[in-house]
Design a protein around this motif. Sequence first.
Motif, PDB file in Angstrom:
ATOM      1  N   GLY A   1       0.992  -0.435   4.117  1.00 27.52           N
ATOM      2  CA  GLY A   1       0.582   0.314   5.286  1.00 27.52           C
ATOM      3  C   GLY A   1      -0.906   0.192   5.547  1.00 27.52           C
ATOM      4  O   GLY A   1      -1.649  -0.406   4.768  1.00 27.52           O
ATOM      5  N   ASP A   2      -1.349   0.783   6.629  1.00 25.84           N
ATOM      6  CA  ASP A   2      -2.734   0.629   7.074  1.00 25.84           C
ATOM      7  C   ASP A   2      -3.632   1.813   6.735  1.00 25.84           C
ATOM      8  O   ASP A   2      -4.815   1.797   7.066  1.00 25.84           O
ATOM      9  CB  ASP A   2      -2.765   0.420   8.595  1.00 25.84           C
ATOM     10  N   GLU A   3      -3.085   2.834   6.085  1.00 24.50           N
ATOM     11  CA  GLU A   3      -3.861   4.052   5.879  1.00 24.50           C
ATOM     12  C   GLU A   3      -4.741   4.002   4.639  1.00 24.50           C
ATOM     13  O   GLU A   3      -5.793   4.639   4.586  1.00 24.50           O
ATOM     14  CB  GLU A   3      -2.916   5.261   5.778  1.00 24.50           C
TER      15      GLU A   3
ATOM     16  N   GLY B   1       1.154   2.292  -1.310  1.00 19.89           N
ATOM     17  CA  GLY B   1       1.077   2.930  -0.006  1.00 19.89           C
ATOM     18  C   GLY B   1       1.686   4.314   0.014  1.00 19.89           C
ATOM     19  O   GLY B   1       1.252   5.193   0.764  1.00 19.89           O
TER      20      GLY B   1
END
Length: 324
Positions: free
Chosen positions: A191-193, A165
């Motif tokens: 994380g979401d990215e 991440g």
Amino acid sequence: MRFGMPWPGPGVAREAEQAGAAAFCTGDFADHDPYTTLVEMVANTERALLGPAIAYAFSRTPYAHATAMRQLHAKAPGRLFLGLGSGAFRVNRDWFGVPADRPVARIAETVDVVRAWLRAENGEKVQYSGEFYSADADVRAPVLGRLDIPVLLAAFNRRMAATAGRVADGVIGHGLFTASWWRDVVRPAAGDEGTEHGWVITAVDDAAPERAIRDARRMIAFYLTVKTYDPYVAHHGWEGPVERLRAAFRAGDTDAMADAVTDEMLADIAVCGRTTDAKAALARRAGSLPRDVAYFAPPSFLVSARRRAAYARASLALIERESQ
């Protein structure tokens, strides 16, 4: 969500692309080089996303990883990704003869140096100074130019997921990943990215569904013989079955290994059996798959190349369903 498969060879791959397969990946082992295979993949596909998932990060220099991708980009622009994995401690030490300590910090630096080579413009020096690597390359020939090829990291446990991440463009999940492991461990750390790719153990055979299920159980058992995955085992409360399968592995009893894999473990991890069963399992597992690309991966432990090819071809029915 897009579906693909580990490289099944040109014949099945052509069928797979026509059926809607959006990606192919290749691995790294003593009998197959990921970049050699990637040449074949580039030559025999038209649209699919392609890349190693994974290449052993430390068996080659960052320069070697980057130059291989740079050359292949000329034949498949916009279709490549680079998946790197740290590999096991003993594999690095005993197979490659390279330093095996501090793999998380080392692979983070590897990503930085690979990117330095991939993103270098003509006329610029490729410069890097770190703890593990350094570069001060003045490449006079006009062969560079910035390439934004995504670099993904194979990440199983929390620390590597956090590193993916932080320094990479995404994560490559293991075939053991469950909904809980993605939700509770990997995504909070990574994380979401970033992009998510992941393998899904897939064995479909309408003529011999029990054999397909048995092959999936053996594959799960074989993976779980590795103590690196102990946090995963504890997270799911599977210590008892894993203790039994490891004892069977030490005794060379592969049937007992498969028997130790519970129905719960099989349902949470694999997609297997008849086509109808596999479709139902895939529907149930919708929330447990990687967000971007899932590779339908045939079992390889004690499974012949011919049967793996048959499983790959049978999984096209799943890709067709999801592509409609």
